[in-house]
Design a protein around this motif. Sequence first.
Motif, PDB file in Angstrom:
ATOM      1  N   PRO A 148       0.836  -1.204   0.000  1.00 38.27           N
ATOM      2  CA  PRO A 148       0.000   0.000   0.000  1.00 38.27           C
ATOM      3  C   PRO A 148       0.871   1.255   0.000  1.00 38.27           C
ATOM      4  N   GLU A 149       0.284   2.347  -0.428  1.00 40.07           N
ATOM      5  CA  GLU A 149       0.999   3.618  -0.374  1.00 40.07           C
ATOM      6  C   GLU A 149       1.218   4.050   1.080  1.00 40.07           C
ATOM      7  N   LEU A 150       0.264   3.701   1.939  1.00 39.95           N
ATOM      8  CA  LEU A 150       0.378   4.039   3.365  1.00 39.95           C
ATOM      9  C   LEU A 150      -0.115   2.882   4.228  1.00 39.95           C
ATOM     10  N   ARG A 151       0.529   2.721   5.370  1.00 41.99           N
ATOM     11  CA  ARG A 151       0.068   1.789   6.412  1.00 41.99           C
ATOM     12  C   ARG A 151      -0.176   2.615   7.662  1.00 41.99           C
ATOM     13  N   ILE A 152      -1.339   2.410   8.285  1.00 47.80           N
ATOM     14  CA  ILE A 152      -1.673   3.156   9.487  1.00 47.80           C
ATOM     15  C   ILE A 152      -2.139   2.185  10.558  1.00 47.80           C
ATOM     16  N   ASP A 153      -1.458   2.171  11.676  1.00 49.59           N
ATOM     17  CA  ASP A 153      -1.812   1.322  12.817  1.00 49.59           C
ATOM     18  C   ASP A 153      -2.725   2.131  13.729  1.00 49.59           C
ATOM     19  N   THR A 154      -4.008   1.751  13.773  1.00 48.07           N
ATOM     20  CA  THR A 154      -4.968   2.535  14.545  1.00 48.07           C
ATOM     21  C   THR A 154      -4.907   2.264  16.050  1.00 48.07           C
ATOM     22  N   THR A 155      -3.980   1.418  16.467  1.00 45.77           N
ATOM     23  CA  THR A 155      -3.735   1.312  17.907  1.00 45.77           C
ATOM     24  C   THR A 155      -2.711   2.351  18.351  1.00 45.77           C
ATOM     25  N   LYS A 156      -2.055   2.984  17.371  1.00 43.95           N
ATOM     26  CA  LYS A 156      -1.022   3.980  17.680  1.00 43.95           C
ATOM     27  C   LYS A 156      -1.358   5.381  17.178  1.00 43.95           C
ATOM     28  N   VAL A 157      -2.233   5.464  16.169  1.00 47.99           N
ATOM     29  CA  VAL A 157      -2.566   6.748  15.555  1.00 47.99           C
ATOM     30  C   VAL A 157      -4.082   6.932  15.609  1.00 47.99           C
ATOM     31  N   LEU A 158      -4.523   8.057  16.140  1.00 49.81           N
ATOM     32  CA  LEU A 158      -5.958   8.360  16.189  1.00 49.81           C
ATOM     33  C   LEU A 158      -6.439   8.787  14.806  1.00 49.81           C
ATOM     34  N   ALA A 159      -7.750   8.809  14.623  1.00 52.76           N
ATOM     35  CA  ALA A 159      -8.343   9.089  13.311  1.00 52.76           C
ATOM     36  C   ALA A 159      -7.886  10.411  12.713  1.00 52.76           C
ATOM     37  N   GLN A 160      -7.860  11.488  13.502  1.00 52.64           N
ATOM     38  CA  GLN A 160      -7.433  12.786  12.970  1.00 52.64           C
ATOM     39  C   GLN A 160      -5.989  12.733  12.479  1.00 52.64           C
ATOM     40  N   GLY A 161      -5.135  12.066  13.238  1.00 48.31           N
ATOM     41  CA  GLY A 161      -3.743  11.922  12.834  1.00 48.31           C
ATOM     42  C   GLY A 161      -3.597  11.069  11.588  1.00 48.31           C
ATOM     43  N   ALA A 162      -4.389  10.004  11.506  1.00 44.78           N
ATOM     44  CA  ALA A 162      -4.372   9.139  10.317  1.00 44.78           C
ATOM     45  C   ALA A 162      -4.833   9.924   9.096  1.00 44.78           C
ATOM     46  N   ALA A 163      -5.897  10.698   9.268  1.00 46.23           N
ATOM     47  CA  ALA A 163      -6.403  11.513   8.163  1.00 46.23           C
ATOM     48  C   ALA A 163      -5.345  12.519   7.709  1.00 46.23           C
ATOM     49  N   LYS A 164      -4.638  13.103   8.647  1.00 51.71           N
ATOM     50  CA  LYS A 164      -3.581  14.066   8.306  1.00 51.71           C
ATOM     51  C   LYS A 164      -2.464  13.379   7.516  1.00 51.71           C
ATOM     52  N   LEU A 165      -2.091  12.157   7.915  1.00 44.67           N
ATOM     53  CA  LEU A 165      -1.063  11.422   7.172  1.00 44.67           C
ATOM     54  C   LEU A 165      -1.484  11.202   5.718  1.00 44.67           C
ATOM     55  N   ILE A 166      -2.738  10.816   5.535  1.00 46.42           N
ATOM     56  CA  ILE A 166      -3.239  10.574   4.181  1.00 46.42           C
ATOM     57  C   ILE A 166      -3.307  11.888   3.411  1.00 46.42           C
ATOM     58  N   CYS A 167      -3.816  12.923   4.048  1.00 41.56           N
ATOM     59  CA  CYS A 167      -3.930  14.235   3.397  1.00 41.56           C
ATOM     60  C   CYS A 167      -2.548  14.766   2.999  1.00 41.56           C
ATOM     61  N   ASP A 168      -1.577  14.615   3.867  1.00 45.58           N
ATOM     62  CA  ASP A 168      -0.210  15.046   3.554  1.00 45.58           C
ATOM     63  C   ASP A 168       0.339  14.276   2.352  1.00 45.58           C
ATOM     64  N   PHE A 169       0.044  12.979   2.294  1.00 47.10           N
ATOM     65  CA  PHE A 169       0.484  12.154   1.169  1.00 47.10           C
ATOM     66  C   PHE A 169      -0.150  12.665  -0.127  1.00 47.10           C
ATOM     67  N   VAL A 170      -1.469  12.921  -0.091  1.00 49.96           N
ATOM     68  CA  VAL A 170      -2.172  13.431  -1.265  1.00 49.96           C
ATOM     69  C   VAL A 170      -1.607  14.786  -1.669  1.00 49.96           C
ATOM     70  N   ARG A 171      -1.410  15.672  -0.718  1.00 40.42           N
ATOM     71  CA  ARG A 171      -0.868  17.012  -1.000  1.00 40.42           C
ATOM     72  C   ARG A 171       0.484  16.905  -1.691  1.00 40.42           C
ATOM     73  N   ALA A 172       1.320  15.978  -1.243  1.00 46.61           N
ATOM     74  CA  ALA A 172       2.644  15.806  -1.844  1.00 46.61           C
ATOM     75  C   ALA A 172       2.564  15.314  -3.289  1.00 46.61           C
ATOM     76  N   LYS A 173       1.464  14.643  -3.624  1.00 46.06           N
ATOM     77  CA  LYS A 173       1.287  14.097  -4.978  1.00 46.06           C
ATOM     78  C   LYS A 173       0.606  15.061  -5.931  1.00 46.06           C
ATOM     79  N   LEU A 174       0.015  16.140  -5.391  1.00 47.58           N
ATOM     80  CA  LEU A 174      -0.679  17.102  -6.243  1.00 47.58           C
ATOM     81  C   LEU A 174       0.325  17.908  -7.056  1.00 47.58           C
TER      82      LEU A 174
END
Length: 175
Positions: A148-174
């Motif tokens: 996968p492009e990203l792996r997120i462990d939801t026992t370590k990262v809360l939803a807002q933080g996970a969303a930010k990781l994905i958003c940052d990845f998308v922003r970097a690809k724009l």
Amino acid sequence: MTQPPACGIWVTGLPASGKSTIVAALRPQLEALGLTVDVLESDEVRRLLTPQATYSSEERDLFYRALAFTGQRLVAHGVTVLFDATASRQAYRDFARAMIPRFIEVAVECPIAVCMERDRKGTYEKGLRGASTTVPGLQSAYESPANPELRIDTTKVLAQGAAKLICDFVRAKLP
């Protein structure tokens, strides 16, 4: 001002791993980037396509092909699509990847014991008592994404933080 190019983001993981919570947090973050965003949530779409769902292999194959096709059409019309769907087989996600030029696969990782504790829909309970025989990770296989492009462990990262990781990845690809 032109809108950034749309993409398809498939958020996959075991039932109750945190997919829907992440998607709910991600949508407004992507919209803040100027993207038009829609969510294809598997339970909602399934109620329309297979109202008497059996979750058989054939039905799942048809369902995920239809979900990928719908997402591909939306992306082609400038809508970034968030797929909120377990998609227990890699083949389902690969089918979508082949159809959608800008495709991002996000693996939401969470131990099944934690998923069972979080399960508000009763999916695992039904599986344990035999009312369901096709729960991914319990009675049927869940194929975790190999690359996968990203792996997120939801026992370590809360939803807002996970969303930010994905958003940052998308922003970097724009562009």
